[in-house]
Design a protein around this motif. Structure first.
Motif, PDB file in Angstrom:
ATOM      1  N   SER A  26      53.804  39.825  72.917  1.00 36.78           N
ATOM      2  CA  SER A  26      53.295  41.548  72.444  1.00 36.78           C
ATOM      3  C   SER A  26      51.801  41.769  72.121  1.00 36.78           C
ATOM      4  N   GLY A  27      51.284  40.645  71.561  1.00 36.90           N
ATOM      5  CA  GLY A  27      49.956  40.508  71.041  1.00 36.90           C
ATOM      6  C   GLY A  27      49.520  41.329  69.135  1.00 36.90           C
ATOM      7  N   LEU A  42      37.614  39.436  69.691  1.00 41.23           N
ATOM      8  CA  LEU A  42      38.796  39.523  70.196  1.00 41.23           C
ATOM      9  C   LEU A  42      39.313  38.921  72.054  1.00 41.23           C
ATOM     10  N   ILE A  43      39.692  37.929  72.030  1.00 39.96           N
ATOM     11  CA  ILE A  43      39.501  37.726  73.280  1.00 39.96           C
ATOM     12  C   ILE A  43      40.515  38.010  73.626  1.00 39.96           C
ATOM     13  N   SER A  44      41.356  38.510  74.771  1.00 42.85           N
ATOM     14  CA  SER A  44      43.001  39.405  74.544  1.00 42.85           C
ATOM     15  C   SER A  44      43.471  39.046  76.178  1.00 42.85           C
ATOM     16  N   LEU A  69      47.828  47.615  73.620  1.00 40.77           N
ATOM     17  CA  LEU A  69      47.270  47.386  72.601  1.00 40.77           C
ATOM     18  C   LEU A  69      46.521  48.203  72.363  1.00 40.77           C
ATOM     19  N   THR A  70      45.635  49.183  70.889  1.00 37.58           N
ATOM     20  CA  THR A  70      43.977  48.780  71.261  1.00 37.58           C
ATOM     21  C   THR A  70      43.586  48.591  70.013  1.00 37.58           C
ATOM     22  N   ARG A  91      36.273  47.903  65.591  1.00 37.20           N
ATOM     23  CA  ARG A  91      34.990  47.068  65.396  1.00 37.20           C
ATOM     24  C   ARG A  91      34.913  45.836  66.353  1.00 37.20           C
ATOM     25  N   ALA A  92      36.233  45.150  66.644  1.00 38.70           N
ATOM     26  CA  ALA A  92      36.287  43.679  67.531  1.00 38.70           C
ATOM     27  C   ALA A  92      35.404  44.029  68.420  1.00 38.70           C
ATOM     28  N   LYS A  93      34.931  43.514  68.373  1.00 39.61           N
ATOM     29  CA  LYS A  93      34.488  42.694  70.129  1.00 39.61           C
ATOM     30  C   LYS A  93      35.467  42.548  71.098  1.00 39.61           C
TER      31      LYS A  93
END
Ligand code: C5P
Length: 399
Positions: free
Chosen positions: A213-214, A233-235, A240-241, A245-247
């Motif tokens: 789910s991440g 964050l490489i998603s 999910l949101t 402040r994460a790139k």
């Protein structure tokens, strides 16, 4: 060390004479690197002018119902989401009673209900009000719900009495708040994180994927930001949101994730590989939708590159943390991967039987060459904070 770098504190001020001390609290929080927004109850505005807090926080002050929907594009849900923590100082007897009841009859209590972040209260009231069974009962329930209680202190009170019920001094509150945040252990560190599943395309419509789910990776991203890190964050595809402040870089396949990680890793100090990367992809990709023909079809698969092992093999490798989801013999398999992939640490858990990928609660054991640390079953958010604290310690020991 600036203890509150990157932190967003929503300071709730309720009706108590101690409200004047919260002006100093805003100044000290900002001095420690926190961004502060102030929400006042109506009674609080009778003790201190909102303008004082506006000048000290550098942001508009919210008090009336619609304040959060005015001016700076922050609806009240946005405001609740914006905060890493809600600190209510001073917290009056009335505010604590309303909080205990789950009331939402003003902006501050509504924000508390609408938030899943850390909440702390610094009670301030007359000694008899504090000792009253009703207040003590309220405090017991609030603590049980995980709300942190800072103080109260003891000493002379505005009403002339002496005893328990004074709000803690602002410098003490800042120390306690920093401790709650886990002291900014990753202050200044650049952290790269993968999260979610990958999708391995079969044809124009179809792919192979998994149940990730991440949630764990996203909770780690949030916890790392709270601990002061700059997070990339490489998603994979998730619903999910990302923390504001994460790139964030979105990818689909394991190959895309590999390329994105390799491009980002040289500018990062820590790599956490929380993604459930598919081990195999279809050998061939068909641009046309594969037609139904025979009863059975063969799908040839080929192995994907192992991202975390490739990062760990780099000459200037960052501090590398992997995951191992196992259905049995967790420690043996986890230690095997730790060694084979050349990781600094591995977070292992048992999956299957309702544990692991899609659920909100989880237990985890962290292994490294000379030791291990078990984390009891709790929410992924709490687990993430505990993991970041341990990763932070080991990262500093290794550098
Ligand atoms: O070998 P296994 O897939 O169980 O290892 C899990 C760990 O390896 C996780 O940290 C996962 O993110 C990482 N991994 C990877 N690239 C792959 C497969 C797994 O980075 N192709």
């Amino acid at each position: 060390m600036i203890k509150l770098a990157n932190k967003r504190v929503l300071l709730g001020v309720s009706g108590s004479i101690a409200a004047y001390k919260s002006a100093e609290l805003v100044r000290l929080l900002r001095q420690q690197g926190a961004e502060v927004r102030v929400v006042m109850t109506a009674t609080a505005t009778e003790f201190v002018q909102p303008l004082t807090f506006q000048a000290l926080s550098g942001n508009m002050v919210y008090s009336a119902w619609d304040d959060a929907d005015r001016g700076d594009g922050m609806g009240h849900i946005e405001l609740a989401r914006w905060a890493d923590a809600i600190i209510i100082a001073p917290a009056s007897a009335d505010l604590l009673a309303r909080l205990r009841q789950g009331m939402a009859n003003d902006l501050l209590t509504t924000l508390c209900l609408a938030s899943d972040r850390m909440i702390a209260v610094a009670p301030a009231m007359n000694r008899l009000m504090w000792e009253n069974a009703a207040t003590q009962d309220n405090m017991a329930v609030l603590k049980q719900r995980g709300i942190h209680v800072l103080g109260p202190g003891t000493g002379g009170q505005a009403c002339g009495e002496i005893g328990l019920g004074r709000m803690l001094e602002p410098d003490q509150l800042v120390q306690d708040i920093s401790a709650l945040f886990g002291s900014g252990i990753l202050s200044g560190a650049r952290l790269l994180l993968t999260a979610g599943p990958t999708r391995e395309p079969i044809d124009a419509m179809r792919f192979l994927s998994n149940r990730s789910s991440g949630k764990m990776g996203y909770a780690l991203a949030q916890a790392a930001i709270e601990a002061g890190a700059d997070v990339t964050l490489i998603s994979g595809p998730v619903a999910l949101t990302a923390p504001a402040r994460a790139k964030r870089r979105d990818v689909n396949s394991a190959n895309e994730m590999y390329e994105a990680v390799m491009a980002e890793v040289p500018t990062h100090d820590i790599f956490i590989s929380a993604a459930a990367v598919a081990d195999y992809r279809p050998l061939e990709f068909s641009k046309e939708k594969v037609k139904r023909k025979a009863n059975t079809i063969d799908l040839a698969l080929t192995q994907n590159r192992d991202i975390v092992a490739s990062v760990a093999a780099l000459p200037n490798k960052p501090f590398v943390v992997g995951f191992a989801a196992e259905t049995s013999d967790v420690e043996r398999h986890a230690r095997g991967k730790l060694q084979r992939k050349g990781l600094d640490m591995i977070a292992a858990n048992q999956v299957g039987d309702g544990q692991g990928a899609e659920v909100d609660d989880n237990a985890m054991t962290l292994y490294w060459v000379e030791g291990s640390h078990h984390l009891e079953k709790t929410t992924k958010h709490k687990l993430a904070r505990q993991m970041i604290a341990i990763i932070g310690e080991h990262y500093h020991a290794a550098t």
